[in-house]
Design a protein around this motif. Structure first.
Motif, PDB file in Angstrom:
ATOM      1  N   GLU A 169     -28.602  -5.937  14.079  1.00 43.68           N
ATOM      2  CA  GLU A 169     -29.939  -6.288  14.551  1.00 43.68           C
ATOM      3  C   GLU A 169     -30.105  -7.806  14.574  1.00 43.68           C
ATOM      4  O   GLU A 169     -29.352  -8.552  13.946  1.00 43.68           O
ATOM      5  CB  GLU A 169     -30.997  -5.656  13.637  1.00 43.68           C
ATOM      6  N   ASN A 170     -31.103  -8.252  15.316  1.00 39.47           N
ATOM      7  CA  ASN A 170     -31.391  -9.689  15.430  1.00 39.47           C
ATOM      8  C   ASN A 170     -32.122 -10.144  14.167  1.00 39.47           C
ATOM      9  O   ASN A 170     -33.344 -10.237  14.120  1.00 39.47           O
ATOM     10  CB  ASN A 170     -32.233  -9.946  16.681  1.00 39.47           C
ATOM     11  N   LEU A 171     -31.332 -10.416  13.117  1.00 38.20           N
ATOM     12  CA  LEU A 171     -31.884 -10.736  11.801  1.00 38.20           C
ATOM     13  C   LEU A 171     -31.802 -12.234  11.525  1.00 38.20           C
ATOM     14  O   LEU A 171     -30.943 -12.938  12.057  1.00 38.20           O
ATOM     15  CB  LEU A 171     -31.098  -9.998  10.711  1.00 38.20           C
ATOM     16  N   ASN A 172     -32.648 -12.686  10.635  1.00 35.40           N
ATOM     17  CA  ASN A 172     -32.592 -14.073  10.165  1.00 35.40           C
ATOM     18  C   ASN A 172     -31.553 -14.144   9.045  1.00 35.40           C
ATOM     19  O   ASN A 172     -31.875 -14.064   7.856  1.00 35.40           O
ATOM     20  CB  ASN A 172     -33.970 -14.516   9.673  1.00 35.40           C
ATOM     21  N   CYS A 173     -30.283 -14.261   9.433  1.00 37.29           N
ATOM     22  CA  CYS A 173     -29.203 -14.343   8.460  1.00 37.29           C
ATOM     23  C   CYS A 173     -28.108 -15.267   8.997  1.00 37.29           C
ATOM     24  O   CYS A 173     -28.157 -15.702  10.142  1.00 37.29           O
ATOM     25  CB  CYS A 173     -28.654 -12.958   8.126  1.00 37.29           C
ATOM     26  N   THR A 174     -27.122 -15.550   8.163  1.00 39.52           N
ATOM     27  CA  THR A 174     -26.045 -16.474   8.519  1.00 39.52           C
ATOM     28  C   THR A 174     -24.726 -15.717   8.625  1.00 39.52           C
ATOM     29  O   THR A 174     -24.356 -14.979   7.713  1.00 39.52           O
ATOM     30  CB  THR A 174     -25.915 -17.592   7.468  1.00 39.52           C
ATOM     31  N   ILE A 175     -24.040 -15.915   9.748  1.00 34.29           N
ATOM     32  CA  ILE A 175     -22.747 -15.273   9.980  1.00 34.29           C
ATOM     33  C   ILE A 175     -21.678 -16.347  10.121  1.00 34.29           C
ATOM     34  O   ILE A 175     -21.818 -17.285  10.907  1.00 34.29           O
ATOM     35  CB  ILE A 175     -22.773 -14.416  11.263  1.00 34.29           C
ATOM     36  N   ILE A 176     -20.589 -16.172   9.378  1.00 38.10           N
ATOM     37  CA  ILE A 176     -19.424 -17.055   9.463  1.00 38.10           C
ATOM     38  C   ILE A 176     -18.264 -16.223   9.988  1.00 38.10           C
ATOM     39  O   ILE A 176     -18.014 -15.114   9.510  1.00 38.10           O
ATOM     40  CB  ILE A 176     -19.077 -17.633   8.079  1.00 38.10           C
ATOM     41  N   THR A 177     -17.535 -16.741  10.982  1.00 39.28           N
ATOM     42  CA  THR A 177     -16.432 -15.978  11.548  1.00 39.28           C
ATOM     43  C   THR A 177     -15.357 -16.900  12.103  1.00 39.28           C
ATOM     44  O   THR A 177     -15.629 -18.053  12.458  1.00 39.28           O
ATOM     45  CB  THR A 177     -16.927 -15.020  12.659  1.00 39.28           C
ATOM     46  N   ASN A 178     -14.138 -16.388  12.162  1.00 40.65           N
ATOM     47  CA  ASN A 178     -13.049 -17.095  12.836  1.00 40.65           C
ATOM     48  C   ASN A 178     -12.695 -16.436  14.162  1.00 40.65           C
ATOM     49  O   ASN A 178     -11.645 -16.718  14.751  1.00 40.65           O
ATOM     50  CB  ASN A 178     -11.801 -17.135  11.938  1.00 40.65           C
ATOM     51  N   SER A 179     -13.571 -15.564  14.638  1.00 38.42           N
ATOM     52  CA  SER A 179     -13.337 -14.817  15.876  1.00 38.42           C
ATOM     53  C   SER A 179     -14.194 -15.388  16.996  1.00 38.42           C
ATOM     54  O   SER A 179     -15.425 -15.389  16.909  1.00 38.42           O
ATOM     55  CB  SER A 179     -13.681 -13.338  15.667  1.00 38.42           C
ATOM     56  N   ILE A 180     -13.554 -15.819  18.069  1.00 41.90           N
ATOM     57  CA  ILE A 180     -14.336 -16.337  19.188  1.00 41.90           C
ATOM     58  C   ILE A 180     -15.097 -15.200  19.881  1.00 41.90           C
ATOM     59  O   ILE A 180     -16.170 -15.422  20.442  1.00 41.90           O
ATOM     60  CB  ILE A 180     -13.461 -17.125  20.182  1.00 41.90           C
ATOM     61  N   ASN A 181     -14.563 -13.975  19.805  1.00 44.74           N
ATOM     62  CA  ASN A 181     -15.292 -12.841  20.372  1.00 44.74           C
ATOM     63  C   ASN A 181     -16.552 -12.521  19.578  1.00 44.74           C
ATOM     64  O   ASN A 181     -17.616 -12.277  20.152  1.00 44.74           O
ATOM     65  CB  ASN A 181     -14.386 -11.612  20.424  1.00 44.74           C
ATOM     66  N   GLN A 182     -16.434 -12.507  18.226  1.00 42.66           N
ATOM     67  CA  GLN A 182     -17.617 -12.214  17.411  1.00 42.66           C
ATOM     68  C   GLN A 182     -18.700 -13.261  17.656  1.00 42.66           C
ATOM     69  O   GLN A 182     -19.891 -12.940  17.772  1.00 42.66           O
ATOM     70  CB  GLN A 182     -17.292 -12.198  15.905  1.00 42.66           C
ATOM     71  N   ALA A 183     -18.295 -14.539  17.734  1.00 42.20           N
ATOM     72  CA  ALA A 183     -19.268 -15.611  17.956  1.00 42.20           C
ATOM     73  C   ALA A 183     -19.983 -15.416  19.282  1.00 42.20           C
ATOM     74  O   ALA A 183     -21.208 -15.616  19.387  1.00 42.20           O
ATOM     75  CB  ALA A 183     -18.573 -16.963  17.909  1.00 42.20           C
ATOM     76  N   GLU A 184     -19.231 -15.006  20.311  1.00 44.61           N
ATOM     77  CA  GLU A 184     -19.855 -14.797  21.627  1.00 44.61           C
ATOM     78  C   GLU A 184     -20.828 -13.627  21.599  1.00 44.61           C
ATOM     79  O   GLU A 184     -21.941 -13.717  22.114  1.00 44.61           O
ATOM     80  CB  GLU A 184     -18.766 -14.552  22.673  1.00 44.61           C
ATOM     81  N   VAL A 185     -20.411 -12.524  20.959  1.00 43.20           N
ATOM     82  CA  VAL A 185     -21.297 -11.357  20.862  1.00 43.20           C
ATOM     83  C   VAL A 185     -22.587 -11.711  20.121  1.00 43.20           C
ATOM     84  O   VAL A 185     -23.689 -11.352  20.550  1.00 43.20           O
ATOM     85  CB  VAL A 185     -20.561 -10.206  20.128  1.00 43.20           C
ATOM     86  N   LEU A 186     -22.450 -12.439  19.029  1.00 40.14           N
ATOM     87  CA  LEU A 186     -23.612 -12.758  18.184  1.00 40.14           C
ATOM     88  C   LEU A 186     -24.501 -13.836  18.780  1.00 40.14           C
ATOM     89  O   LEU A 186     -25.672 -13.966  18.391  1.00 40.14           O
ATOM     90  CB  LEU A 186     -23.125 -13.198  16.801  1.00 40.14           C
ATOM     91  N   SER A 187     -23.986 -14.620  19.715  1.00 42.83           N
ATOM     92  CA  SER A 187     -24.773 -15.715  20.291  1.00 42.83           C
ATOM     93  C   SER A 187     -25.992 -15.215  21.048  1.00 42.83           C
ATOM     94  O   SER A 187     -26.941 -15.973  21.295  1.00 42.83           O
ATOM     95  CB  SER A 187     -23.897 -16.566  21.217  1.00 42.83           C
ATOM     96  N   ASN A 188     -26.014 -13.940  21.407  1.00 47.93           N
ATOM     97  CA  ASN A 188     -27.172 -13.371  22.104  1.00 47.93           C
ATOM     98  C   ASN A 188     -28.315 -13.002  21.161  1.00 47.93           C
ATOM     99  O   ASN A 188     -29.395 -12.616  21.618  1.00 47.93           O
ATOM    100  CB  ASN A 188     -26.749 -12.112  22.883  1.00 47.93           C
ATOM    101  N   LYS A 189     -28.091 -13.119  19.853  1.00 49.16           N
ATOM    102  CA  LYS A 189     -29.114 -12.756  18.871  1.00 49.16           C
ATOM    103  C   LYS A 189     -29.757 -14.039  18.356  1.00 49.16           C
ATOM    104  O   LYS A 189     -29.138 -14.796  17.586  1.00 49.16           O
ATOM    105  CB  LYS A 189     -28.482 -11.927  17.749  1.00 49.16           C
ATOM    106  N   SER A 190     -30.976 -14.282  18.767  1.00 50.11           N
ATOM    107  CA  SER A 190     -31.606 -15.601  18.610  1.00 50.11           C
ATOM    108  C   SER A 190     -31.835 -15.996  17.151  1.00 50.11           C
ATOM    109  O   SER A 190     -31.835 -17.189  16.819  1.00 50.11           O
ATOM    110  CB  SER A 190     -32.941 -15.631  19.363  1.00 50.11           C
ATOM    111  N   LYS A 191     -32.032 -15.035  16.252  1.00 56.13           N
ATOM    112  CA  LYS A 191     -32.373 -15.375  14.866  1.00 56.13           C
ATOM    113  C   LYS A 191     -31.148 -15.670  14.000  1.00 56.13           C
ATOM    114  O   LYS A 191     -31.286 -16.227  12.912  1.00 56.13           O
ATOM    115  CB  LYS A 191     -33.174 -14.233  14.233  1.00 56.13           C
ATOM    116  N   LEU A 192     -29.976 -15.312  14.486  1.00 51.65           N
ATOM    117  CA  LEU A 192     -28.771 -15.508  13.687  1.00 51.65           C
ATOM    118  C   LEU A 192     -28.345 -16.970  13.664  1.00 51.65           C
ATOM    119  O   LEU A 192     -28.410 -17.670  14.673  1.00 51.65           O
ATOM    120  CB  LEU A 192     -27.619 -14.678  14.252  1.00 51.65           C
ATOM    121  N   ASN A 193     -27.876 -17.401  12.499  1.00 49.71           N
ATOM    122  CA  ASN A 193     -27.265 -18.716  12.345  1.00 49.71           C
ATOM    123  C   ASN A 193     -25.756 -18.495  12.296  1.00 49.71           C
ATOM    124  O   ASN A 193     -25.251 -17.838  11.384  1.00 49.71           O
ATOM    125  CB  ASN A 193     -27.766 -19.374  11.059  1.00 49.71           C
TER     126      ASN A 193
END
Length: 252
Positions: free
Chosen positions: A112-136
């Motif tokens: 869900e579009n939550l106010n939380c922080t995501i750390i990843t080394n995956s360029i795919n995960q970063a792209e998928v998550l970039s559509n969720k405005s509240k995520l850092n």
């Protein structure tokens, strides 16, 4: 029991015990030695086993790991269910690491579009998550593994050491009594560091990964807090989880 059913059961036994004898087949399935030998001949013809003196073992080879893009084309409904269950474990204000596996990407897609922080080394995960405005989102920088779409190397490890997070979500090629295994060492080294930086380690693995051991071991069963899979594992595998105090979640 039909032969096809016995063959499936023989393979399941081999996954749990590594080898099987003709006498064990006779005892387990109440068949003659001739029938047991015919079963092994059939499995050998299908390249599912290697016959030995008096029995069989599983082949030692592993299928080549397909590229990340190819694996995404075959994300199963089981993996989607696992990802959905995993996503429900992420809450507002959480600080979370997501690794670069297709099952973990299923978690990212259903988060869900939550106010939380995501750390990843995956360029795919970063792209998928970039559509969720509240995520850092923090994308770890390093050397790009082009086929499998992840970043690795000393810069990734050094940066990870600066983060202390609530949860990490890890995908595997195999999970067995030998621990957590992966095909590529550089990927495993990053996963290990991710796990070290998290208060809670959550492993995502569909039933085809259970009882499997691949090339590079990056963690032990005792390093896991939760395993999410798609079916209740066999009793012997559940006993392993109990032994190492791993909580089991089965995705609905």
């Amino acid at each position: 029991m039909y032969q096809e059913e016995r063959l499936v059961s023989i393979i399941e036994f081999l996954k749990q015990h590594n080898r099987i004898s003709v006498d064990q087949i006779c005892s387990l399935f109440h068949v003659s030695r001739d029938t047991a030998r015919r079963d092994l001949v059939r499995l050998e013809e299908e390249k599912a086993i290697l016959r030995t003196r008096g029995g069989a073992i599983l082949p030692s080879y592993r299928d080549e790991i397909k590229s990340y893009s190819n694996r995404l084309n075959f994300v199963s409904e089981e993996k989607k269910r696992i990802g959905r269950t995993a996503a429900k474990l992420i809450f507002p204000s959480d600080r979370v690491i997501l690794d670069a596996s297709t099952t973990v990407q299923s978690c990212a897609e259903q988060l869900e579009n939550l106010n939380c922080t995501i750390i990843t080394n995956s360029i795919n995960q970063a792209e998928v998550l970039s559509n969720k405005s509240k995520l850092n989102i923090h994308l770890l920088g390093g050397t790009l593994e082009k086929d499998h779409r992840y970043l690795y190397g000393s810069t990734v490890i050094d940066k990870l050491s600066e983060y202390l997070v609530d949860k990490v979500f890890i995908g595997v090629v195999g999970i067995s009594e030998h621990g957590l295994t992966i095909a590529h060492e550089e990927d495993g080294v990053v996963k290990r560091k991710m796990m070290e930086q998290a208060k809670q380690v959550i492993v995502l693995a569909d039933r085809t990964k259970l009882g499997i051991t691949d090339f590079y071991r990056f963690a032990d069963l005792q390093d896991i807090d939760i395993l999410i899979t798609d079916q209740i594992p066999p009793p012997s595998f559940r006993d392993l989880l109990i032994k190492y105090k791993v909580e089991l979640l089965t995705a609905n």
